[in-house]
Structures are given as structure tokens and as C-alpha cells.
Design an enzyme around this catalytic site. Structure first.
Site: not given
Length: 415
Positions: A17, A139, A168, A247-248
Site C-alpha cells: 500500500q 500500517e 501506509d 484544537g482551540g
């Protein structure tokens, strides 16, 4: 209209892959990708996870569009002669063999440079230089070694690997960028160079926000946007954050109407600060707009569980698509949890070529993922994957081999 990489020749020694993801992208952008495979066997994924007996698997076909396939015994002297001609005529050699495999074949970097000083050799390995550089990596190993698994899942459960193939396919994407960059630099220097992408490195690059959080945790001892705050305790390492946004702007996955029988009747909801007032009005909690415990982003952090629980009371009265329609009117960021079946049937993805229908001479029609990167002057046409050795004669003829020479190579089982 020409293709962006038209005229670039890729010698593709990749399999499974990670490497095929890279070379398929190059082929989609117009490069001539010559996939070298072992006679009678080919890429191992031709046979893996087959759904039709005797036919190349979807695993193979969906990773090898727009390529040409040749078979070649690279261990035989005559096979090595053919390989030398291929190296002379190609611009890039891409491989994801185990460490040292090219050297053992007799084609070290120095040898390749002697044959073609302009050749770019691009490699995918599991690890870069260090204690694990000789280890095989797949993977899920890459996800674990690159930091993804330790930060995925819920805090009261084990590490979890993601369904996205960031080890991959993610590494293949990184290598593709490295190859295009090396080709660009070659215009100025005239020289080839080595390009390497390690799977651990690629996964860590995709997990950079978690490395950010590790340093924040080291400094503060707590991270207020994580669900462990304010009730839980933080250890020394970044914990698993459930469905927190990373995140914020706090976010979470919430149940929608029908969740009891539909495993994907959910929506991702982000309580973005600029639309907080609109969120409160939509769910019927207008008092939260001025309440000191909810009025500011910082004040809301200790109450995120309460907030999302209340929003979920509202989302459970709507299907995920009904909720999307309403929330988008107010510019409230959200997204439905879409199943693979829903994505396969999404008309807009078909229209943009993100999902394509391909016709195969043995398999018939099947769906695949198209080029996710759109160029206005180099549109992608997805063509089927090659049959094993389908283009051997064609490629050898282009290298200057005559019909009798090709027949002799076939007779001696070099091809």
C-alpha cells in the site's frame, strides 16, 4: 491539454500500500509509471482479500490505477541487464523493500548513480536511522510507533488505531511530495538524489498537535480543553482524548435521531466561540449567553460535558442531515458521521472525481477513490490497474529490445 508530470518516467518497485499510493498519485498527474513485478505472482495484494476467485483484488486495483505492468526476474543476469536499461531510461526509482534489499540486488545508490546520475531513488522505510531501522513495519505498527495510537480512543480504554491509513497511504503522500521536490531541484542541479520517508516520521508529522500538547502538558500539568479536565488527573504523557477536537474550539460527537439502530446516526458539533450565542438560541438555552459560567470560552471549559449533553438533547430530535441543515443556517461548524456506503453513493463526490467508477476486463465495474488533489490544467483520468505483465513487450520495445530478444527473454523466463 498536457498532464503536469507528462514525460516523467517512474520505475515502480513498490508493493502492498505505502509505495503504490505514492506511484499512483504520480501516475494520476501524468507520469509514466512502470510497475515491475515478479512473473507468475506479482504484487502480493493481487491475491489478498479477493472477492472474486482468480481476479485481481480490490486491494490491488484501487492502488495501481494508470500504471503499466512488466514482469522481470531481477535475480538473473539477463534480468539485471533489462533493469539497467530501465534505470537508464527512467527518472525516478521508487521502492518500499525491506532495508538493504536494493543493495543485495546489486543496485546500491552508488551503482545506480553510475548508471544514471540523474536518477532519483525514493524509498519508504518503517523507521529512520536508529535502534529500529531494520525492523519491518506495517500500517498499525506505524500508527503505534508514531504516536497516533497512544493518543486515540477514550481514557478508560486501550490505545486505538484509526481506520484512516495514515501509516501506509500517509507515508506514500509524503514520499510523493519528496519526489516532486527532487525533480524540481534536478532542473537546477542536473543531479539525482535519494528521497526517504519513514512511516514513523510520517505518522508523527500527522500527530504534530499531540507533540504540541505534550509540551503544554510538561509546562502546565493540565490541558483545559481535554475531557479529563476538570475532574480527571493528567499523567506524564498526552492522554487519549475521546472525541475532543484537538484544537482551540471544543468539539464532540453527538447522537442524532435514530442512533439506537443506526451506528452512524451521529454528528460532530463544534462550540465555536464566535457563534456561541447562536448555539444557545438554537438549543433553547438563551440564559447561557450571559451566565458567567458559560459566557466566555474559558468559563465554559469546566462545563463542556454539561454543554455537550444539553446540545445532544437537541440533536437527538433531528436526523444528522436535518441538524446539518439547521446548524449551517447559523454558520455553526458541524459534520455528519458518514458511512462508507453513504460516501459511495454521494453524488457530489462522483461529480468531482473523488469517487470514480472504473471498468476492469476481468472484474467488471467497481468503485474506487479518485485523485483527491485537483489541478485546473491537469485533470485526472482514472484508468484501470494493469493485468500482471500486461505491458512487458511494450515497455521492452520502447527500451530498444527487438522481437527476437523479447522472445528469448520470455523463453528463458526472465520475463
Amino acid at each position: 491539454m498536457g498532464k503536469a508530470l507528462e514525460g516523467v518516467k517512474i520505475l515502480d518497485f513498490t508493493h502492498v500500500q505505502s509505495g503504490p499510493t505514492c506511484t499512483q498519485l504520480l501516475a494520476w498527474f501524468g507520469a509514466d509509471v512502470i510497475k515491475v513485478e515478479k512473473a507468475g505472482e506479482g504484487d502480493v495484494t493481487r491475491q489478498q482479500l479477493r472477492d472474486i476467485d482468480g481476479v485481481d483484488s480490490l486491494y490491488f486495483t484501487m492502488l495501481n490505477h494508470n500504471k503499466r505492468s512488466i514482469t522481470l526476474d531481477t535475480k538473473s543476469p539477463k534480468g539485471k541487464e533489462v533493469l539497467i536499461e530501465l534505470i537508464k531510461h527512467c527518472d525516478v526509482l521508487v521502492e518500499n523493500f525491506a532495508p538493504g534489499a536494493l543493495d543485495r540486488m546489486g543496485f546500491s545508490w552508488d551503482r545506480i548513480q553510475q548508471i544514471n546520475p540523474r536518477m532519483i531513488v525514493a524509498s519508504i522505510k518503517g523507521f529512520g536511522p536508529g535502534p529500529y531501522e531494520d525492523c519491518k513495519v506495517y500500517e498499525n505498527v506505524a500508527q503505534c510507533a508514531g504516536g497516533a495510537a497512544s493518543t486515540t480512543g477514550f481514557d478508560d480504554g486501550p490505545p486505538i488505531v484509526t481506520g484512516a491509513q495514515i501509516g501506509d497511504s500517509g507515508t506514500g503522500l509524503h514520499l510523493c511530495l519528496g519526489i516532486v521536490t527532487a525533480l524540481y531541484q534536478r532542473q537546477a542541479t542536473g543531479k539525482g538524489q535519494r528521497v526517504q520517508a519513514a512511516m514513523q516520521d510520517a505518522v508523527l508529522n500527522l500527530c504534530r498537535v499531540k507533540l504540541r500538547d505534550q509540551q503544554r502538558l510538561d509546562r502546565k500539568g493540565v490541558m483545559e480543553e481535554y475531557p479529563q479536565y476538570p475532574e480527571g488527573e493528567f499523567g506524564e504523557a498526552v492522554p487519549r482524548a475521546g472525541n475532543a477536537s484537538g484544537g482551540g474550539q471544543p468539539g464532540w460527537i453527538l447522537k442524532c435521531k435514530g442512533w439506537q439502530h443506526d451506528p452512524n446516526a451521529y454528528i460532530y458539533f463544534i462550540t465555536q466561540a464566535p457563534v456561541w450565542e447562536k448555539i444557545c438560541k438554537v438549543i433553547g438555552e438563551e440564559t447561557w449567553i450571559t451566565d458567567p459560567s458559560y459566557a466566555t470560552p474559558k468559563a465554559r471549559l469546566p462545563h463542556l460535558k454539561t454543554i455537550f449533553s444539553r446540545i445532544e438533547e437537541w440533536t437527538k430530535t433531528k436526523t444528522k442531515f436535518e441538524a446539518m441543515e439547521i446548524l449551517n443556517e447559523y454558520d455553526i461548524p458541524c459534520g455528519p458521521i458518514l458511512s462508507m456506503k453513504e460516501l459511495a453513493n454521494e453524488e457530489s463526490l462522483r461529480a468531482t472525481g473523488t469517487v470514480v467508477e472504473v471498468d476492469h476486463p476481468k472484474r467488471g465495474k467497481y468503485l474506487s477513490v479518485g485523485n483527491p488533489i485537483k489541478l485546473s490544467d491537469s485533470p485526472t483520468e482514472v484508468t484501470r490497474s494493469p493485468l500482471l505483465g500486461e505491458h512487458t513487450d511494450e515497455v521492452l520495445a520502447q527500451l530498444g529490445f527487438g522481437k527476437d530478444q523479447i522472445a528469448e527473454l520470455r523463453q528463458s523466463k526472465v520475463i
